[in-house]
Scaffold this motif. Structure first.
Motif, PDB file in Angstrom:
ATOM      1  N   THR A 168     -35.692 -10.125   8.499  1.00 42.67           N
ATOM      2  CA  THR A 168     -34.428  -9.840   8.484  1.00 42.67           C
ATOM      3  C   THR A 168     -34.173  -8.736   9.588  1.00 42.67           C
ATOM      4  O   THR A 168     -34.881  -8.226   9.951  1.00 42.67           O
ATOM      5  CB  THR A 168     -33.910  -9.509   7.022  1.00 42.67           C
ATOM      6  N   GLU A 171     -28.939  -5.528   8.584  1.00 43.80           N
ATOM      7  CA  GLU A 171     -27.738  -6.046   7.821  1.00 43.80           C
ATOM      8  C   GLU A 171     -28.253  -6.770   6.775  1.00 43.80           C
ATOM      9  O   GLU A 171     -27.599  -7.107   5.874  1.00 43.80           O
ATOM     10  CB  GLU A 171     -26.587  -6.698   8.526  1.00 43.80           C
ATOM     11  N   GLY A 172     -29.682  -7.496   6.860  1.00 39.70           N
ATOM     12  CA  GLY A 172     -30.078  -8.325   5.860  1.00 39.70           C
ATOM     13  C   GLY A 172     -29.812  -9.858   5.977  1.00 39.70           C
ATOM     14  O   GLY A 172     -30.017 -10.654   5.408  1.00 39.70           O
ATOM     15  N   ARG A 173     -29.585  -9.929   7.252  1.00 44.77           N
ATOM     16  CA  ARG A 173     -29.440 -11.299   7.870  1.00 44.77           C
ATOM     17  C   ARG A 173     -30.759 -11.875   8.331  1.00 44.77           C
ATOM     18  O   ARG A 173     -31.696 -11.061   8.981  1.00 44.77           O
ATOM     19  CB  ARG A 173     -28.592 -11.427   9.065  1.00 44.77           C
ATOM     20  N   LYS A 195     -28.111 -16.298   8.472  1.00 48.38           N
ATOM     21  CA  LYS A 195     -27.068 -15.988   7.535  1.00 48.38           C
ATOM     22  C   LYS A 195     -27.777 -14.952   6.647  1.00 48.38           C
ATOM     23  O   LYS A 195     -28.855 -14.223   6.697  1.00 48.38           O
ATOM     24  CB  LYS A 195     -26.803 -17.271   6.646  1.00 48.38           C
ATOM     25  N   HIS A 196     -26.873 -14.139   5.522  1.00 45.02           N
ATOM     26  CA  HIS A 196     -27.336 -13.146   4.801  1.00 45.02           C
ATOM     27  C   HIS A 196     -28.508 -13.862   3.739  1.00 45.02           C
ATOM     28  O   HIS A 196     -28.352 -14.934   3.635  1.00 45.02           O
ATOM     29  CB  HIS A 196     -26.183 -12.517   4.117  1.00 45.02           C
ATOM     30  N   ASP A 198     -28.963 -13.693   0.917  1.00 41.18           N
ATOM     31  CA  ASP A 198     -28.610 -14.263  -0.464  1.00 41.18           C
ATOM     32  C   ASP A 198     -28.164 -15.542  -0.122  1.00 41.18           C
ATOM     33  O   ASP A 198     -27.925 -16.316  -1.208  1.00 41.18           O
ATOM     34  CB  ASP A 198     -27.502 -13.435  -1.206  1.00 41.18           C
ATOM     35  N   CYS A 207     -32.714 -10.021  -3.546  1.00 41.43           N
ATOM     36  CA  CYS A 207     -32.106  -9.787  -2.466  1.00 41.43           C
ATOM     37  C   CYS A 207     -31.636  -8.413  -2.045  1.00 41.43           C
ATOM     38  O   CYS A 207     -31.681  -7.952  -1.071  1.00 41.43           O
ATOM     39  CB  CYS A 207     -30.756 -10.652  -2.415  1.00 41.43           C
ATOM     40  N   VAL A 211     -32.645  -6.059   1.164  1.00 40.24           N
ATOM     41  CA  VAL A 211     -31.515  -5.304   1.843  1.00 40.24           C
ATOM     42  C   VAL A 211     -32.027  -3.856   2.148  1.00 40.24           C
ATOM     43  O   VAL A 211     -31.953  -3.384   3.120  1.00 40.24           O
ATOM     44  CB  VAL A 211     -30.123  -5.733   1.293  1.00 40.24           C
TER      45      VAL A 211
END
Ligand code: ADP
Length: 497
Positions: A168, A171-173, A195-196, A198, A207, A211
């Protein structure tokens, strides 16, 4: 002597023998390899034959082929050769024209030896710079090739791993995921990266953890918890994340590894069930034997010899030990399978501890130990918990403190209210536990074996039971110990209203 790593091959093309020889002397002293030609066509032949001529000193005015023509042909043959043209006095136009066709420099006749040295040195420096630039370029190309090969190797490794891997950004993408990750989590081929997290994982807590790691909130690797993810069809994945750090230790995102632990989980469950079943089957016959031994022993008194009585009481003791081991095993498998039938009641932990301390007081007295309970003046709140579980927790901890402390030692049980939780400390000045055992003593059957503990009987199941019960109450247990000095077990029990 010039300090050049390679000798430069220089060709002198001049129809005047004196000038040719003069130039040869000067250039040889500079460390050059000198070739000579008296005519243009002869010069061209030498260039063709030698193949390594780097500099040509070219007289523009010669009988036969004109200098300008020779220059043109040299340039046609090899653009890299540096041609220094020798022009007659005050014939600047010729020099300019020659430069236009591609001459590198010029020198006018008659020239001083120093003038010749200067132009040739300059040409050699240019050659040297060019060579260095080529080497750097070659190195760069090689590094890029190596990087490419490395990238492709790493790509193949990640793609073929049986473990799921996801990368990732801060930003957690999701920047990268491998086929195993898709397979484990059932992610459709149509869903790409970008995408994120989640979008790919529905478990909120996991999740959030990913992050947090991606944002660099877990810099200490040891502090990052592993996460067990339960998927449909009883599939268990263990997720372990690590931050990716840049050269300035800034966080660039996270790498999360997913391992399929379903088989391990099933095995653990089977083992637990097996232990529970066997223990259950053994308990009643053993209890019967124990009772019968007690009866027979009673009848022996005054009838049979002391030896016989001793033998029977040892058998009775051993059976009692076995029954208690089975009791522990059953407790443990119940706790592990999550079916601790706790019956919460209003309990005063202070009173409960006082009873345990009183009860174990005799055991401590036998070892001439002091066993005291310290409670604050302010009342400790009543909690709602299963008293049997609490008795098991503190009974085990205090009994351990008595067992693993030398005769004459001191054991203190301290109870405190923090305003949120109740904290109980069991402090002894006994044998202590070496650092290397500390994180293992909560494992099943783990016992520390040393000169002091060798003769103390036990099963190694007490602390795992204690931990299981504390966890099931939403509490927390910790141990601190100094080998040879003593041990402190701290239990935190939440006060729920
Ligand atoms: P058991 O007491 O039956 O061996 P436990 O699970 O209760 O099993 O304890 C595991 C090990 O931890 C013990 O064998 C002992 O070596 C160590 N231990 C537990 N409590 C203490 C203590 N208060 N002081 C020193 N060692 C201890």
């Amino acid at each position: 002597m010039e300090n050049s790593t390679r000798t430069t091959q220089v060709l002198v093309v001049d129809d005047e023998q004196d000038l040719r020889d003069g130039a040869e002397r000067i250039l040889t002293r500079l460390g050059c390899d000198v070739f000579k030609a008296s005519r243009g066509d002869e010069g061209l032949d030498i260039i063709k034959k030698e193949n390594e001529i780097a500099i040509v000193l070219l007289d523009m005015k010669m009988p036969g082929m004109d200098g300008m023509e020779v220059l043109r042909r040299i340039k046609d043959m090899d653009k890299e050769i540096l041609v220094i043209v020798i022009t007659g006095y005050a014939t600047l136009e010729t020099a300019i024209e020659a430069m236009k066709i591609g001459a590198y420099d010029f020198i006018s006749k008659p020239y001083e030896p120093e003038q010749l040295r200067i132009v040739v040195r300059r040409a050699r420096e240019k050659l040297e710079l060019k060579r260095e630039a080529e080497q750097i370029e070659e190195k760069r190309r090689k590094t890029l090739l190596d990087l490419d090969a490395e990238k492709s190797r790493i790509h193949t490794i990640i793609e073929s791993l049986p473990n799921g891997v996801v990368v990732t950004n801060p930003e957690g993408r999701v920047m990268l995921m491998n086929p195993s990750f898709r397979l484990h989590l059932g992610i459709d081929k149509s869903i790409g990266t970008g995408k994120h997290i989640d979008t790919y994982i529905s478990d909120k807590a996991l999740c959030n953890l990913i992050v947090e790691i991606s944002q660099g909130r877990h810099v200490d690797f040891n502090d990052i918890p592993t996460y067990e993810l339960l998927l449909p069809n009883n599939k268990y994945l263990m997720a372990r994340g690590r931050p990716v750090l840049g050269d300035k230790r800034e966080c660039l995102g996270a790498v999360v590894n997913f391992m399929d632990i379903s088989a391990m989980k099933t095995l653990e469950q089977l083992k637990s069930e097996f232990v529970a079943k066997v223990s259950h089957e053994l308990r009643s016959p053993l209890s019967t034997i124990h009772e019968q031994l007690a009866l027979v022993l009673k009848e022996f008194v005054g009838v049979k010899s002391e030896d016989d009585q001793h033998m029977l009481s040892r058998a009775k003791e051993k059976t009692r030990g076995l029954i208690s081991l089975i009791g522990d095993l059953l407790d443990l498998s119940r706790i592990e399978s999550g079916i601790v039938v706790q019956e919460p009641k209003q309990v005063s932990l202070a009173d409960l501890l006082k009873d345990i301390v009183d009860f174990l007081g005799t055991r401590a007295e036998n070892k001439r130990q002091s066993l005291t309970l310290e409670a604050p003046d302010d009342p400790i709140p009543i909690i709602k918990a299963d008293p049997i579980a609490l008795e098991s927790i503190f009974g085990n901890l205090i009994a351990n403190a008595v067992n693993y402390t030398q005769d004459g030692g001191a054991i203190r049980v301290k109870i405190e209210y923090t305003g949120i939780n109740i904290r109980v400390l069991v402090i002894d000045n006994g044998f202590g536990i070496e650092e290397r055992h500390l994180d293992k003593i909560f494992d099943r059957f783990y016992r520390v074996k040393n000169d002091k503990t060798r003769y103390i009987t036990g099963t190694g199941l007490g602390l795992p039971i204690v931990k299981g019960l504390v966890d099931s109450m939403g509490g927390f247990i910790d141990v601190e110990s100094t080998f040879g000095k003593g041990t402190v077990f701290t239990v935190i029990i939440p006060v729920k209203n």
